[in-house]
Design an enzyme around this catalytic site. Structure first.
Site, PDB file in Angstrom:
ATOM      1  N   ASP A   8       0.860  -1.183   0.000  1.00  0.00           N
ATOM      2  CA  ASP A   8       0.000   0.000   0.000  1.00  0.00           C
ATOM      3  C   ASP A   8       0.896   1.232   0.000  1.00  0.00           C
ATOM      4  OD1 ASP A   8      -2.030  -1.793   0.167  1.00  0.00           O
ATOM      5  OD2 ASP A   8      -2.802  -1.133   2.109  1.00  0.00           O
ATOM      6  N   ASP A 131     -15.246  -3.346  -1.218  1.00  0.00           N
ATOM      7  CA  ASP A 131     -14.830  -3.236   0.175  1.00  0.00           C
ATOM      8  C   ASP A 131     -16.076  -3.043   1.023  1.00  0.00           C
ATOM      9  OD1 ASP A 131     -12.246  -3.136  -0.967  1.00  0.00           O
ATOM     10  OD2 ASP A 131     -12.441  -0.968  -1.227  1.00  0.00           O
TER      11      ASP A 131
END
Length: 251
Positions: A8, A131
């Site tokens: 990330d 998500d």
């Protein structure tokens, strides 16, 4: 079943967040390209990249780091990338730069027509990132919760040509509390599109649990904080997945 290490990107660094909170970022490396090479050396067959700044900004931000990572790992380790992808020009540029798969999240939820267009324009290269918190889909870097049920929304994308659905349980992401196997399995069973699990993959028990239901359509598991903090040994995890769910869907 693939075990997929996650990088990330925030401000050019490799970080991990807790439940998607940008102010709860732990920096694991200031050289993401070196980290990517490390996972390749450990036997990773794919890499999961997220432009966190891009996800919040709604446009690409960490271009230099992404380019360095793609160049570092080469064609042998395909890169899947999400975060801030909102138009066809961005997709085309990333694919031209060597990214293998782009992940469309917020834009797929808000504008399914764009997702369909992207799948038509770049067949075999477009994934959807869904998500969810308590079964409801979140958007814009997880900062806004929608009323969409994750299974109902995913089923709308059947027939678009989506390569895979990456399903993240936000409540478990970065918390080292274990992957939500039941919710991931329910989604996989409801879809003909392959599913990649994300959020909470913490130890070999999670790998065993997902491997046991891989036949329902789960082709991979993304892991981040666990492999950085050492609760999961990457090479061991991939070896176990190969033994328990090797050859499922040819991956």
């Amino acid at each position: 079943m693939l075990i997929i290490p996650a990088i990330d990107l925030k401000d050019g660094h490799c970080v991990r967040l807790e439940q998607g909170e940008m102010d709860k970022a732990t920096v694991f490396s200031e050289d993401p390209a070196a980290m990517a090479r490390r996972w390749k050396e450990h036997g990773a067959r794919r890499l999961h990249l997220v432009d966190l700044n891009g996800a919040f900004a709604g446009k690409p931000v960490n271009d230099a780091a992404i380019q360095a990572i793609v160049e570092a790992v080469g064609d042998e380790m395909p890169v899947q990338l999400g975060g801030g992808i909102r138009d066809l020009a961005t997709i085309e540029r990333y694919l031209d730069d060597g990214v293998r798969y782009v992940i469309i999240g917020t834009a797929a939820v808000k504008n399914p027509g764009f997702l369909h267009e992207a799948c038509d324009a770049f067949p075999g290269h477009v994934m959807v990132g869904l998500d969810a918190r308590d079964g409801k889909v979140a958007v814009e870097g997880w900062s806004k919760l929608t009323g969409h049920d994750v299974v109902d929304l995913a089923k709308r994308f059947e027939g678009y040509g989506v390569e895979a659905v990456i399903y993240t349980d936000i409540g478990r992401d970065g918390m080292l509390t274990g992957v939500n196997i039941d919710a991931t399995q329910r989604l996989a069973q409801a879809l003909s599109i392959p599913v990649i699990a994300s959020g909470g993959v913490t130890n070999l028990d999670d790998v065993r649990g997902l491997s046991a239901v891989a036949k329902d359509g789960i082709i991979g598991a993304i892991t981040g904080r666990a492999i950085y903090q050492g609760t999961l040994d990457f090479a061991e995890a991939q070896k176990l997945a190969d033994e328990l769910a090797g050859g499922v869907f040819g991956v």
